[in-house]
Design an enzyme around this catalytic site. Structure first.
Site, PDB file in Angstrom:
ATOM      1  N   LYS A 205       0.871  -1.183   0.000  1.00 13.65           N
ATOM      2  CA  LYS A 205       0.000   0.000   0.000  1.00 13.65           C
ATOM      3  C   LYS A 205       0.902   1.226   0.000  1.00 13.65           C
ATOM      4  O   LYS A 205       1.500   1.577   1.007  1.00 13.65           O
ATOM      5  CB  LYS A 205      -0.897   0.040   1.236  1.00 13.65           C
ATOM      6  CG  LYS A 205      -1.993   1.077   1.080  1.00 13.65           C
ATOM      7  CD  LYS A 205      -2.407   1.753   2.380  1.00 13.65           C
ATOM      8  CE  LYS A 205      -1.388   2.685   2.929  1.00 13.65           C
ATOM      9  NZ  LYS A 205      -1.005   3.811   2.063  1.00 13.65           N
ATOM     10  N   GLU A 286       9.495   1.672  11.655  1.00 12.37           N
ATOM     11  CA  GLU A 286      10.465   2.771  11.743  1.00 12.37           C
ATOM     12  C   GLU A 286       9.640   4.047  11.857  1.00 12.37           C
ATOM     13  O   GLU A 286       8.868   4.361  10.963  1.00 12.37           O
ATOM     14  CB  GLU A 286      11.354   2.768  10.490  1.00 12.37           C
ATOM     15  CG  GLU A 286      12.713   3.380  10.717  1.00 12.37           C
ATOM     16  CD  GLU A 286      12.735   4.887  10.493  1.00 12.37           C
ATOM     17  OE1 GLU A 286      12.359   5.623  11.440  1.00 12.37           O
ATOM     18  OE2 GLU A 286      13.099   5.320   9.404  1.00 12.37           O
ATOM     19  N   CYS A 320      13.796  11.022   8.419  1.00 10.88           N
ATOM     20  CA  CYS A 320      13.714  10.557   9.817  1.00 10.88           C
ATOM     21  C   CYS A 320      14.988  10.922  10.546  1.00 10.88           C
ATOM     22  O   CYS A 320      15.008  11.089  11.751  1.00 10.88           O
ATOM     23  CB  CYS A 320      13.546   9.045   9.883  1.00 10.88           C
ATOM     24  SG  CYS A 320      12.322   8.433   8.768  1.00 10.88           S
ATOM     25  N   GLU A 415       8.475  15.781  16.978  1.00  8.38           N
ATOM     26  CA  GLU A 415       9.043  15.666  15.633  1.00  8.38           C
ATOM     27  C   GLU A 415       8.329  16.646  14.699  1.00  8.38           C
ATOM     28  O   GLU A 415       7.102  16.652  14.623  1.00  8.38           O
ATOM     29  CB  GLU A 415       8.898  14.243  15.090  1.00  8.38           C
ATOM     30  CG  GLU A 415       9.740  14.043  13.857  1.00  8.38           C
ATOM     31  CD  GLU A 415       9.610  12.661  13.227  1.00  8.38           C
ATOM     32  OE1 GLU A 415      10.611  12.166  12.722  1.00  8.38           O
ATOM     33  OE2 GLU A 415       8.504  12.091  13.231  1.00  8.38           O
TER      34      GLU A 415
HETATM   35  P1  ADP Z   1       2.789  10.853   7.652  1.00  5.65           P
HETATM   36  O1  ADP Z   1       1.972  11.609   8.637  1.00  5.65           O
HETATM   37  O2  ADP Z   1       4.214  11.195   7.668  1.00  5.65           O
HETATM   38  O3  ADP Z   1       2.200  10.775   6.290  1.00  5.65           O
HETATM   39  P2  ADP Z   1       1.730   8.287   8.369  1.00  5.65           P
HETATM   40  O4  ADP Z   1       2.209   7.449   9.483  1.00  5.65           O
HETATM   41  O5  ADP Z   1       0.361   8.840   8.429  1.00  5.65           O
HETATM   42  O6  ADP Z   1       2.837   9.397   8.214  1.00  5.65           O
HETATM   43  O7  ADP Z   1       1.859   7.512   6.998  1.00  5.65           O
HETATM   44  C1  ADP Z   1       2.823   6.526   6.735  1.00  5.65           C
HETATM   45  C2  ADP Z   1       2.173   5.392   6.007  1.00  5.65           C
HETATM   46  O8  ADP Z   1       1.197   4.808   6.862  1.00  5.65           O
HETATM   47  C3  ADP Z   1       1.418   5.815   4.749  1.00  5.65           C
HETATM   48  O9  ADP Z   1       1.608   4.820   3.759  1.00  5.65           O
HETATM   49  C4  ADP Z   1      -0.020   5.854   5.218  1.00  5.65           C
HETATM   50  O10 ADP Z   1      -0.939   5.628   4.193  1.00  5.65           O
HETATM   51  C5  ADP Z   1      -0.049   4.707   6.198  1.00  5.65           C
HETATM   52  N1  ADP Z   1      -1.138   4.740   7.178  1.00  5.65           N
HETATM   53  C6  ADP Z   1      -1.746   5.808   7.728  1.00  5.65           C
HETATM   54  N2  ADP Z   1      -2.680   5.424   8.620  1.00  5.65           N
HETATM   55  C7  ADP Z   1      -2.678   4.060   8.638  1.00  5.65           C
HETATM   56  C8  ADP Z   1      -3.399   3.050   9.366  1.00  5.65           C
HETATM   57  N3  ADP Z   1      -4.326   3.339  10.262  1.00  5.65           N
HETATM   58  N4  ADP Z   1      -3.093   1.767   9.116  1.00  5.65           N
HETATM   59  C9  ADP Z   1      -2.156   1.434   8.234  1.00  5.65           C
HETATM   60  N5  ADP Z   1      -1.445   2.322   7.527  1.00  5.65           N
HETATM   61  C10 ADP Z   1      -1.690   3.631   7.718  1.00  5.65           C
END
Ligand code: ADP
Length: 514
Positions: A205, A286, A320, A415
């Site tokens: 994904k 990570e 990061c 962060e």
């Molecule tokens: P950022 O805020 O830096 O975009 P996220 O942690 O929201 O960081 O996003 C990192 C990845 O996690 C993306 O691929 C995002 O689509 C995915 N993501 C966000 N929410 C969820 C969730 N509840 N379950 C699984 N993946 C998620």
């Protein structure tokens, strides 16, 4: 046998021939933008009616791609495909899968300029950073191919009379890869193909902001001849399919890179054993950092300032490993700060299509968040440099230095993930290290010192996964600096390390009596 591992070189943009060639790649990619991106399930492309747009963060009127959105039903289909593919993929020998990865790396190498150009548009990456990202993707793939070859025969265990024993590695099953947008090719490709070379199958994904970059890998995997269903591509809204992917009874592992909030959510949800689940899920996470450069007294202040500025503002601080805290001995504090401000004034900011040093931040949400932190920081300390923001055409934020902070200040604790660095003063090395460790995170850190005793102290007690001496705290290189952090930075699954593939393997013992 394969040739020894070596790093993929970047592109030398001081050579005008290379500049011309890259401009052509940018032009070509630009001509191909605004295409529709499908899901890929069991090797079949599926274009959905419900879509969203990926846009250029440097020019928000430019649509990069119209992206199909996977539903939960699509995720179910993708799991079916991955589970089916696993039955034969797990039977390939480790060496055959490793050789497949080498072929994938060769194709990426041929398309390196194109992939880099996509990241210039889709992630707002400066040219060097974009090429570095593509090259790091190649490095991960080449490195994991060789790691798998090394593990292919297992490890020796003792035999005794009438008994022969074997200890070897086998894949686990189907898993989920959830990569971030900040290294949209390298981390995405590395965290997808590490489990795959180990014999697992994957649902990928991609991050919402960088689906085209991820789709390039899908094109390449197909070109290289990956069997259907081994990697399934399910872009979509994490609100609809995020938890669904993690919670699935088919998910054996989740490899995640992103925010602390999402990482801890995934960790918690994956711990729950679902009805019918016959195994415990593994989570490889990570989750970022609050990385610091610690500057001792009696050092080269030019080196200190340069290290802080490049680590804080490379790719607009959206790494990061980016330096968000400069923790400086009182004897050199003013000089280092002054030099860092002077260096920062020379950095160029703009649309990275024109090869500026810094480009936009990734999206409106990040822009608003960083802007807010600059406002908070300007009250907590003194705004020394930058602070300007402009989202009229793209998400631009000036490289920003805030001085006179305390370790407990909000911008020294949370962060930011943007081009903002805070300066704090310490009275001696002990206090500098104390401040450096005064954070929930533990990813990277650097120490600028000429005092060997202080360095030994840092090696012992600076609680970070990647510690550097007399340089900046970014730019880990595959094969040299396995990468991953302690504390709330994640599970310390060091990417690009000799141990990384063990996250995706089970050890089996077979004992035979004669
Ligand atoms: P950022 O805020 O830096 O975009 P996220 O942690 O929201 O960081 O996003 C990192 C990845 O996690 C993306 O691929 C995002 O689509 C995915 N993501 C966000 N929410 C969820 C969730 N509840 N379950 C699984 N993946 C998620």
């Amino acid at each position: 046998m394969v040739v020894n591992y070596h790093n993929e070189p970047g592109i030398d943009f001081t050579d005008s021939k290379n500049v011309e060639s890259f401009k052509k790649a940018l032009e070509k990619v630009k001509g191909e933008l605004n295409q529709k991106i499908p899901l890929v399930i069991n090797g079949e492309e599926k274009f959905t009616k419900d879509t969203y747009q990926s846009i250029n963060p440097a020019n928000t009127s430019e649509v990069i791609a119209e992206v199909s959105k996977a539903t939960q039903k699509d995720v179910d289909d993708a799991f079916d495909a991955a589970n089916e593919a696993y039955k034969s993929w797990k039977r390939w020998s480790h060496k055959d899968r490793a050789e497949f990865l080498i072929r994938v790396a060769a194709i990426i190498r041929r398309r390196k300029e194109e992939i880099s150009a996509v990241m210039v548009y889709e992630a707002g990456k400066p040219w060097d950073e974009a090429v570095g990202d593509a090259a790091e993707g190649i490095d991960f793939i080449e490195y994991y191919a060789r790691s798998m070859m090394e593990l292919a025969d297992g490890k020796p265990v003792l035999d005794r009379e009438g008994e022969h024993n074997k200890y070897f590695y086998k894949p686990i099953g189907t898993g989920v890869t959830i990569p971030p947008w900040n290294f949209p090719f390298a981390i995405m490709a590395g965290t997808t193909l590490a489990p795959v070379v180990a014999g697992n199958t994957v649902l990928l994904k991609p991050a919402e902001d960088t689906p085209l970059t991820a789709y390039k890998l899908m094109e390449i995997l197909e070109e290289a001849g990956l069997p259907k269903g081994v990697v399934n591509f399910v872009p979509g809204d994490p609100k609809e399919i995020g938890d669904y992917l993690v919670d699935s009874v088919h998910t054996h592992f989740v490899t995640f890179t992103g925010s602390r909030a999402t990482g801890t959510r995934i960790f918690e949800r994956a711990a729950k054993v679902q009805d019918g689940q016959q195994f415990l899920k593994r989570v490889i996470a990570e989750m970022g950092g609050k990385d610091a450069i610690v500057v001792d007294k009696n050092i080269d202040t030019d080196l200190a300032a340069e290290s802080i500025v490049t680590s804080a503002f490379g790719f607009s601080g959206q790494k990061c490993s980016a330096c968000s805290r400069a923790i400086v001995h009182k004897d050199v504090y003013d000089e280092v700060l002054e030099k860092a401000v002077a260096l920062t004034k020379n950095l160029t900011l703009g649309n990275t299509e024109n090869n500026t040093y810094m480009g936009p931040v990734i999206n409106q949400k990040q822009f608003d968040k960083i802007k807010n932190y600059i406002e908070i920081g300007s009250k907590e300390g003194k705004l020394e440099q930058g602070g300007g923001t402009d989202d009229s055409t793209g998400y631009f934020i000036e490289p920003t230095i805030i001085s006179g902070l305390k370790s407990s200040d909000q911008i020294m604790q949370e962060e930011i993930f943007g081009p903002v660095v805070g300066f704090v003063k310490g009275k001696d090395f002990e206090e500098l290290l104390e401040i450096a460790n005064d954070t929930d995170y533990g990813l990277t850190g650097a120490v600028i010192t000429n005092n060997r005793e202080n360095w030994i102290e840092a090696v012992t007690s600076y609680d970070v996964g990647n510690l550097y001496l007399n340089r900046g705290c970014t730019a880990a290189v595959v094969g040299y600096h396995p990468f991953g952090g302690f504390k709330m930075s994640g599970t310390d699954a060091k990417t690009g390390s000799p141990d990384y593939l063990l996250n995706f393997l089970e050890q089996k013992v077979v004992s035979e009596m004669f």
